[in-house]
Design a protein around this motif. Structure first.
Motif, PDB file in Angstrom:
ATOM      1  N   PHE A 181     -15.564  -0.656  -4.030  1.00  0.00           N
ATOM      2  CA  PHE A 181     -14.314  -1.211  -3.537  1.00  0.00           C
ATOM      3  C   PHE A 181     -14.240  -1.218  -2.025  1.00  0.00           C
ATOM      4  N   SER A 182     -15.366  -1.108  -1.371  1.00  0.00           N
ATOM      5  CA  SER A 182     -15.309  -1.092   0.080  1.00  0.00           C
ATOM      6  C   SER A 182     -15.599  -2.496   0.613  1.00  0.00           C
ATOM      7  N   ARG A 183     -15.408  -2.618   1.928  1.00  0.00           N
ATOM      8  CA  ARG A 183     -15.676  -3.914   2.553  1.00  0.00           C
ATOM      9  C   ARG A 183     -17.163  -4.237   2.462  1.00  0.00           C
ATOM     10  N   ARG A 184     -17.970  -3.257   2.807  1.00  0.00           N
ATOM     11  CA  ARG A 184     -19.412  -3.449   2.722  1.00  0.00           C
ATOM     12  C   ARG A 184     -19.952  -2.440   1.730  1.00  0.00           C
ATOM     13  N   SER A 238      -1.096   0.887   6.340  1.00  0.00           N
ATOM     14  CA  SER A 238      -0.106   0.266   5.463  1.00  0.00           C
ATOM     15  C   SER A 238       1.042  -0.354   6.248  1.00  0.00           C
ATOM     16  N   ARG A 265     -16.245   6.655  -2.577  1.00  0.00           N
ATOM     17  CA  ARG A 265     -15.174   6.289  -3.494  1.00  0.00           C
ATOM     18  C   ARG A 265     -15.756   6.134  -4.884  1.00  0.00           C
ATOM     19  N   VAL A 285      -5.773  11.897   8.183  1.00  0.00           N
ATOM     20  CA  VAL A 285      -6.037  10.929   7.119  1.00  0.00           C
ATOM     21  C   VAL A 285      -4.726  10.301   6.666  1.00  0.00           C
ATOM     22  N   TYR A 328     -11.837 -10.353   0.865  1.00  0.00           N
ATOM     23  CA  TYR A 328     -11.653  -8.900   0.843  1.00  0.00           C
ATOM     24  C   TYR A 328     -10.200  -8.541   1.120  1.00  0.00           C
ATOM     25  N   GLU A 330     -13.015   0.927   7.920  1.00  0.00           N
ATOM     26  CA  GLU A 330     -13.018   0.186   6.668  1.00  0.00           C
ATOM     27  C   GLU A 330     -11.897  -0.840   6.604  1.00  0.00           C
ATOM     28  N   GLU A 331     -10.756  -0.500   7.204  1.00  0.00           N
ATOM     29  CA  GLU A 331      -9.605  -1.378   7.082  1.00  0.00           C
ATOM     30  C   GLU A 331      -9.489  -2.336   8.261  1.00  0.00           C
ATOM     31  N   ARG A 348     -21.973   6.936  14.246  1.00  0.00           N
ATOM     32  CA  ARG A 348     -22.066   6.295  12.941  1.00  0.00           C
ATOM     33  C   ARG A 348     -22.129   4.779  13.017  1.00  0.00           C
ATOM     34  N   LYS A 391      -8.372  -1.879  -3.834  1.00  0.00           N
ATOM     35  CA  LYS A 391      -8.795  -0.486  -3.949  1.00  0.00           C
ATOM     36  C   LYS A 391      -7.611   0.403  -4.331  1.00  0.00           C
ATOM     37  N   SER A 425     -16.447  11.297   4.807  1.00  0.00           N
ATOM     38  CA  SER A 425     -17.192  10.151   4.269  1.00  0.00           C
ATOM     39  C   SER A 425     -17.634  10.365   2.821  1.00  0.00           C
ATOM     40  N   SER A 467      -7.940  -4.936   1.030  1.00  0.00           N
ATOM     41  CA  SER A 467      -8.095  -3.512   0.735  1.00  0.00           C
ATOM     42  C   SER A 467      -7.101  -3.032  -0.315  1.00  0.00           C
ATOM     43  N   ASP A 521     -13.059   6.770   9.824  1.00  0.00           N
ATOM     44  CA  ASP A 521     -13.610   6.240   8.571  1.00  0.00           C
ATOM     45  C   ASP A 521     -12.676   5.198   7.975  1.00  0.00           C
ATOM     46  N   LYS A 544       0.818  -1.225   0.000  1.00  0.00           N
ATOM     47  CA  LYS A 544       0.000   0.000   0.000  1.00  0.00           C
ATOM     48  C   LYS A 544       0.844   1.264   0.000  1.00  0.00           C
ATOM     49  N   ARG A 552     -11.235  10.701   0.748  1.00  0.00           N
ATOM     50  CA  ARG A 552     -12.576  10.584   1.318  1.00  0.00           C
ATOM     51  C   ARG A 552     -12.841  11.668   2.355  1.00  0.00           C
TER      52      ARG A 552
END
Lengths: 431, 372, 299
Positions: free
Chosen positions: A241-244, B93, A233, B85, A260, B117-118, B135, A265, A230, A262, B113, A115, A340
Motif C-alpha cells: 500500500f505504499s507509493r513505491r 490529514s 506495512r 508520528v 496513488y 511517503e505522503e 535514506r 491505505k 521504518s 494514500s 518516513d 484520513k 511504522r
C-alpha cells in the motif's frame, strides 16, 4: 444546612491553603532568573467551586443517586429484554442486528473518506482491543493488572524486531506477537499470581516499568529511546500500500491501475482493525461461556470456595493472564504496523491507566460498556482539541468518581442468572 | 438492548460527523512548524517557532507568495518519537504540504518516513543526526549542519586545545546525543586520547550522584556530554557540588540559558559547540532589530536556521510558481539562496553544502563568548 | 574512595526513601491500602518549597536557615492539608469495600495531582537555586557536599520527632492502637476516623520534608518526579515489612544502598530495575519483610 455551611467554610479555608501556594503562584523562568507571578483569580475561582460543591453536597449526592437509579433501570430493562429474546427461542446471537452494525461500520470510511476520521476509528478499535483484553483479567478474573501495556509493548516490539532484523511479514508476525505476549504473561504470571490482589497490582506495575527501562537500555535490539523505525506495512495478498513498492512487490494502485491515493491505505488499516476487533469479541464471548470463563468469574467471587470445589486456581488465573496478554500482543503488532515506528514512550504506565479507565468506566466484564467507554476515551484523548490539556485530569477524576459512585462501572456486566420458575436453566450458572 | 446499542451507534456517528473539519481554504499556503512547544526542551521549540513565525510575518507583510499569504500552523511534538508520528499524520490529514521541523533528531527520523511517503516537503532547522539524510529521501532538507561536522569540531578542539589525558563521554542514549558522543569518541580514539568511560544516562532522571562518584574514581580530566541541557545542567551542578573539577563540553543542545538557571555557577566555563552566531553578521542587523522590537531573542542557535527554512520554501514557491512539493523540491536542489545564515545551497541528499560550528565558552549569567 | 562516596550516596538516598516510606507503611498498617497518591504529595511538597524559596528570594531574604525553615514548614503545612483532603475525598467513602477499589481510586488521585500540577506550572523541569553550595573536602578524590550532610541530619531530626510522637504522646499511642486493632480501638473510645486522618497528615508531612530536601539536593522539580520515587518508597516499606515503622526506615536505607551500589557497579541505567526485582523477590520469598510480622489471611 447549617452543618453543610460549616463544612463548606472549612473546605474553602483548606482549599485556599492548598491552592494559593500551588496554582496561585506561577513559576516563571526568565533567562537565569526565577520569579513567581501571583494568580489570585485562580485561587478565588477554585475556592468558590469548592465552596459551592460543599454547600450543595446533599443535592449533588441526590442527583448522582438519581442518575445511578436511571442507569440501574436501564441495565435491568436490558437484562429483561435480553431474557425475553432468549425466551422467545432466538439465540443470544441476533444475526440481523449484528449485520446492520457491521454494514454501518463497513460503509463508514467510504462515507467520511477523510484520513482524520478514519484514523480516529482505527484508534478506537485499538483501544477496544486493549480494553477487551484487560477486561478478561480485571473484569472476569478480578486480578488487577497495572502493567497491561507491557504486553502490548511485547507484541509491538516482537513485530518491530522480527521485521527489522529478519524481514518477517506482518501476517507471519501477527500470531507470533500474540503468542510472545501470552508467553510473557505466563512467565510473569507464574511466580506472581500467588500474591494477594494489591501486591499483584504493584508487581505488575513494576513489570511494566522494568520492560520500559529495558526497551530504553537494550539499544542494540530495541533501538533505545529512539525506538524502531521504518517497519513494514502489512500487505494484502502480497500487494503493498505504499507509493513505491519494495523490491519485487507491486503497489496497490498500480495493481488496479489507479492513481496513488494514500487514503486507500487507511481503508485497509480500518478494515484490518475492524476484523481484529470482531475476532476478539467473538473469541472472548465464546470463552466466557466455556468452563474456563466460568471459572474465571467463580474465582473472582470466592477463591476459597473454588479451591474447595477442585478448581486449580493458579492455572485458571494463568490462563486469564495469558489470554488477555495474547490480545494485547495482537493489538501491539497492529499498532506497530500502523505507526511504522515504535518507541518506549508509547508504553508508559499512563497508557495502562487509560486502558484501565476504559474498563472501569465501561463496567468490568461488560463488552458493550467497554466499547462505548473506549469510544469516549479515544475521542477525548486525541480528537478533542479544546480538551487536550485537561484529558488526563478528566480520566483521573473519572477513576475516582466511578470508584465512589459506581465501582462496577456504568454498564455492569449481565451476570448469568437463574430464574426460580425456570429450573432447567440453572446449569447456566456453572462454577 | 438492541435499541440501546443502535442508538448509541447512531449517537457516536453523529458525534463524529459533527466534528468533520468545516472548510479547506485554499487561499493561503500552509506551512506546518513542528517542534517541542511543551516539555523539557521547549526552549528550543520557542527558538524555532520565533524564527519561523518572524519569516512568515515578514514575507506576508511584503505581499506573500504568488499573491497568497503564508499561514504558519504551529504543532507540538514534545520531542518524542511517538508524538512526532502522531503530528506527522495530522499534518498529512490536514493537507499541508510544507513542514519546517522537526527539532529533535529522534522525532525527525520517524516523521520523515511519513512525509516522504505522503509527499510532504520537509526542512529541518535543527536536527543534526547524519542518519536522517542517509535514506535518500527526495523531499527532505536541512538548514543546519551535521553531527559529524559538529563532533569533528568538538573533537578537534579537545585534542588541540585541551589536550586531556583521560576523557569521559556521557550521552543520553538518543539519536542526537549518542550519535554525537560516538563521533567524538571515534575521533579521540584516532588521536590516541584515552576515553575511560562511555556511558548513557536516562533522559529525565535527576540523580547523577552515583555516576559522578564513578567519574571521580576514574580520575578523569575532561568530560564530553552528548544530549540536551536538562540532564547536563544537573550533572554539572551535582559534579561541582561534589568537588569534581574537570571541564565539560556539550553540543548546541545544551546552549541555552536554562542550563545556567539549573547549574548556576557550575555552568561557568562550560564549552559548547554552536552554529556561528548569526546575529553579529552586519547583513542581519535589520532582522535582529525586528526581533528586538517584538521582544524576542534572536541569538538562539535555531532561530535563524528556522527563518531561513521558511524563506527558502517561500522563495522556491515564488520562483517555480507552483505549490506542488515535488516541483518545489526539485528546484530547491538546483538553487542558491541568500538567507540570514549566509548563502545556502543544498547537496543531493538535502544537506547543506557548508555549515560552520564554533566552540563557545558558556558563562554563569547565560551568555557566551567564542573560545579560542 | 569511590566506595566511601557510594556509601554516602546510599545514606542520602536512603534518608529520602525512609521519609516517604513511613507514610506508606502507616497507611497500610491502619487501613490496609496502598496510598498510591503518596508520591504525588511529595511532588507537591517540592513545588511548594520552590515557590516559597522564590518568593523569599524576591523579597530579599538572605539567611540560609530562614530559607530552610520557611520552606520546610510551609511545605509541611500545605502537604498536610493535601494529605488530609485526599483521605477525605478519595478514600474515606470507600472504606470497607473490596481491596482493589480504593487502589484504583488512589491511582486516579495520583494522576489527578500530577496533572493538576502540570496544568498549573507546566510540563517541564524547574531549576531550584543552590541554597548551600560547596562541599567538605577530605581528600582529592573524596568529598562530602554540604547537602549530603544536611539531608541525613534533617531526616534524623524528623525521625526523632516522629518516634517521640508515636511512642510517647497520647495521640501516638492512639495511632498505634488503631493500627493494631481498629475495631477494638474504636470500642475503647478512640475516634479512629480522626486517627486515620492524623496518620495521613503525618505521612504527608514527612513526604513534604523529603520533597523539599530532594529539590535542593538534585536541583530540579517537576510534575512527574513523584511517581517512580513513590513506587520505590513503597518497595522500601515492603522490604522493611509493611506496617512496621522501624522497618520502613531500615527498608529505606537498604534500598538506598542497593541502588547506589547497583548504579556504581552494574550501571546507572539498571538501578531502577534492581529495586523492582528486589520488590518482587521480597514479596515472593519474604512477604512479611525484614521486620514485619507475618500476616495470616483469614477466610
Amino acid at each position: 444546612m447549617k452543618q453543610n455551611f460549616q463544612n463548606a467554610i472549612i473546605a474553602t479555608v483548606l482549599s485556599f491553603v492548598l491552592l494559593s501556594l500551588t496554582i496561585g503562584g506561577l513559576i516563571q523562568v526568565e533567562g537565569i532568573e526565577t520569579t513567581v507571578v501571583a494568580r489570585p483569580w485562580y485561587v478565588v475561582i477554585g475556592c468558590t467551586i469548592v465552596f459551592i460543591i460543599q454547600l450543595f453536597r446533599d443535592q449533588l449526592v441526590f442527583v448522582f443517586k438519581g442518575f445511578g437509579n436511571v442507569l440501574k433501570t436501564l441495565v435491568r430493562a436490558e437484562q429483561i429484554a435480553e431474557h425475553a429474546i432468549q425466551l422467545k427461542g432466538s439465540d443470544r446471537f441476533n444475526p440481523l442486528f449484528y449485520l446492520t452494525v457491521l454494514i454501518c461500520l463497513s460503509v463508514y470510511p467510504f462515507i467520511v473518506s477523510d484520513k482524520l476520521w478514519i484514523g480516529m476509528f482505527i484508534d478506537i478499535y485499538i483501544y477496544i482491543l486493549l480494553a477487551l483484553g484487560l477486561n478478561i483479567v480485571v473484569g472476569y478474573a478480578g486480578l488487577l493488572n497495572l502493567g497491561y501495556i507491557a504486553f502490548y509493548a511485547v507484541g509491538a516490539y516482537t513485530y518491530g524486531i522480527l521485521n527489522h532484523f529478519y524481514d518477517f511479514s506482518f501476517w507471519l508476525a501477527l500470531p507470533l506477537s500474540g503468542m510472545t505476549a501470552a508467553l510473557a504473561g505466563i512467565i510473569l504470571g507464574f511466580p506472581v499470581l500467588r500474591l494477594r490482589g494489591d501486591y499483584l497490582a504493584i508487581v505488575t506495575l513494576g513489570f511494566g516499568q522494568v520492560l520500559v527501562i529495558l526497551l530504553r537500555n537494550l539499544g542494540s535490539i530495541t533501538g533505545g529511546p529512539d525506538g524502531i523505525g521504518s517497519i513494514d506495512r502489512p500487505t494484502m495478498f502480497g500487494i503493498e500500500f505504499s507509493r513505491r513498492a519494495k523490491e519485487g512487490g507491486v503497489p496497490f494502485h498500480e495493481f488496479f491501475g489507479l492513481e496513488y491515493n494514500s487514503i486507500i491505505k487507511d481503508f485497509f488499516f480500518y478494515f484490518l482493525a475492524l476484523a481484529l476487533v470482531i475476532f476478539t469479541i467473538y473469541v472472548i464471548s465464546r470463552l466466557v461461556k466455556m468452563p474456563i470463563g466460568r471459572s474465571w468469574e467463580a474465582l473472582r467471587e470466592d477463591e476459597t470456595a473454588c479451591k474447595s470445589l477442585g478448581i486449580n486456581s493458579t492455572s485458571v488465573k494463568l490462563s486469564a493472564f495469558a489470554i488477555s496478554s495474547f490480545f494485547a500482543g495482537l493489538a501491539g503488532c497492529f499498532f506497530a504496523a500502523k505507526q511504522r515506528h515504535i518507541s518506549p514512550e508509547s508504553f508508559e504506565f499512563i497508557e495502562s491507566v487509560i486502558v484501565l479507565a476504559i474498563v472501569v468506566m465501561g463496567g468490568m466484564g461488560s463488552t458493550i460498556g467497554i466499547i462505548l467507554a473506549a469510544i469516549f476515551v479515544a475521542v477525548l484523548k486525541d480528537y478533542s482539541q479544546d480538551l487536550q490539556e485537561y484529558r488526563m485530569l478528566i480520566f483521573s477524576l473519572i477513576l475516582i468518581v466511578m470508584m465512589i459512585w459506581r465501582p462496577r462501572g456504568l454498564f455492569p456486566a449481565t451476570r448469568p442468572f437463574i430464574k426460580l420458575q425456570n429450573r432447567q436453566k440453572s446449569q447456566e450458572c456453572g462454577c | 438492548m438492541l435499541a440501546k446499542f443502535t442508538k448509541s451507534i447512531i449517537a457516536a456517528a453523529m458525534f463524529t460527523f459533527a466534528f468533520v473539519p468545516s472548510s479547506f481554504s485554499a487561499d493561503t499556503i500552509k506551512i506546518a512548524i513542528v517542534g517541542p512547544i511543551t516539555g523539557p526542551v521547549a526552549q528550543y521549540g520557542k527558538m524555532q517557532m520565533d524564527g519561523a513565525s518572524m519569516a512568515v510575518d515578514q514575507i506576508n507583510s511584503k505581499g506573500g507568495v504568488n499573491g497568497k499569504k503564508l499561514e504558519a500552523v504551529l504543532l507540538d511534538d514534545v520531542c518524542q518519537p511517538k508524538q512526532a508520528v502522531a503530528v506527522a499524520n495530522k499534518v498529512v490529514s490536514r493537507g499541508i504540504s510544507f513542514v519546517v521541523g522537526h527539532l529533535c533528531s529522534g522525532s525527525t527520523q520517524p516523521a520523515s518516513d511519513i512525509y516522504d511517503e505522503e509527499g510532504v516537503l520537509m526542512i529541518t532547522p535543527a536536527s543534526t543526526s547524519p542518519e536522517i539524510t542517509k535514506r535518500g529521501f527526495e523531499m527532505l532538507f536541512r538548514t543546519i549542519g551535521l553531527d559529524s561536522q559538529q563532533g569533528d569540531v568538538a573533537a578537534k578542539f579537545i585534542i588541540d586545545e585541551i589536550k586531556p589525558k583521560r576523557v569521559a563521554i556521557i550521552h543520553d542514549k538518543q539519536q542526537y546525543g549518542q550519535g554525537l558522543a560516538e563521533v567524538v569518541k571515534k575521533q579521540l580514539n584516532a588521536s590516541n586520547v584515552k576515553v575511560v568511560l562511555f556511558e548513557g544516562v536516562t533522559k529525565g532522571s535527576n540523580d547523577f550522584s552515583a555516576l559522578i562518584s564513578k567519574i571521580k574514581g576514574l580520575d578523569v580530566d575532561f568530560i564530553y556530554y552528548g544530549g540536551y541541557h536538562p540532564e547536563l545542567g544537573l550533572i554539572l551542578r551535582q559534579a561541582r557540588e561534589r568537588g569534581l573539577k574537570s571541564r565539560f563540553m556539550g553540543p548546541e543542545g545544551v546552549g541555552n540559558k536554562d542550563i545556567s538557571a539549573i547549574a548556576g555557577e557550575a555552568s561557568e566555563g562550560l564549552l559548547v559547540t554552536l552554529p556561528a552566531d548569526f546575529t553579529t553578521d552586519p547583513a542581519n542587523a535589520g532582522l535582529v532589530k525586528a526581533f528586538d522590537d517584538k521582544k524576542l531573542d534572536s541569538s538562539g542557535p535555531f532561530v535563524m536556521p528556522s527563518y531561513a527554512a521558511v524563506q527558502i520554501i517561500a522563495d522556491t514557491i515564488a520562483k517555480s510558481k507552483s505549490e506542488d512539493p515535488y516541483t518545489v523540491a526539485k528546484l530547491m536542489k538546483k538553487s542558491t539562496y541568500q538567507t540570514p545564515i549566509g548563502t545556502v545551497a543544498f547537496q543531493k541528499n538535502g544537506d547543506l553544502k557548508a555549515f560552520k560550528f564554533i566552540v563557545y565558552n558558556w558563562h554563569a549569567d547565560g551568555t557566551k563568548t567564542p573560545a579560542k | 574512595m569511590q566506595l566511601l562516596e557510594q556509601i554516602l550516596n546510599g545514606i542520602t538516598l536512603g534518608s529520602i526513601y525512609a521519609l516517604i516510606a513511613i507514610g506508606y507503611t502507616m497507611v497500610y498498617g491502619v487501613i490496609g491500602m496502598i496510598n498510591f497518591a503518596h508520591g504525588e504529595v511529595y511532588m507537591v511538597g517540592a513545588f511548594v518549597g520552590l515557590i516559597v524559596m522564590t518568593i523569599l528570594s524576591s523579597i530579599g531574604a538572605s539567611l540560609v536557615p530562614v530559607y530552610l525553615i520557611a520552606m520546610l514548614l510551609i511545605a509541611i503545612l500545605v502537604s498536610s492539608v493535601l494529605g488530609w483532603s485526599i483521605e477525605r475525598v478519595a478514600y474515606r467513602p470507600l472504606r470497607g469495600k473490596h481491596r482493589l477499589i480504593p487502589l484504583i481510586s488512589a491511582i486516579g488521585m495520583s494522576f489527578f495531582l500530577q496533572n493538576f500540577m502540570q496544568l498549573s506550572q507546566g510540563p517541564r523541569p524547574f531549576a531550584v537555586k543552590q541554597l548551600i553550595p560547596g562541599s567538605f573536602t577530605v581528600s582529592e578524590s573524596f568529598s562530602i557536599s554540604y547537602m549530603q550532610i544536611l539531608i541525613p541530619v534533617v531526616t534524623l531530626v524528623f525521625m526523632v520527632l516522629f518516634t517521640y510522637f508515636i511512642s510517647k504522646t497520647k495521640l501516638g499511642v492512639a495511632c498505634r492502637a488503631t493500627e493494631q486493632d481498629r475495631r477494638m480501638a474504636n470500642l475503647l473510645g478512640i475516634n479512629t476516623d480522626t486517627i486515620i486522618s492524623v496518620i495521613f497528615v503525618i505521612g504527608a508531612s514527612l513526604a513534604a520534608v523529603a520533597g523539599v530536601l530532594v529539590s535542593l539536593y538534585y536541583g530540579t522539580v517537576r510534575d512527574t518526579m513523584g511517581f517512580i520515587i513513590g513506587i520505590k518508597a513503597f518497595t522500601a516499606a515492603v522490604l522493611g515489612g509493611i506496617g512496621s515503622i522501624p522497618g520502613a526506615m531500615l527498608g529505606g536505607f537498604v534500598l538506598g544502598f542497593t541502588e547506589s551500589f547497583a548504579s556504581a557497579y552494574i550501571g546507572g541505567d539498571y538501578k531502577d530495575i534492581v529495586s523492582f526485582v528486589l520488590l518482587l523477590l521480597i514479596l515472593l520469598v519474604l512477604p512479611s519483610g525484614l521486620l514485619g510480622k507475618a500476616e495470616i489471611e483469614k477466610v
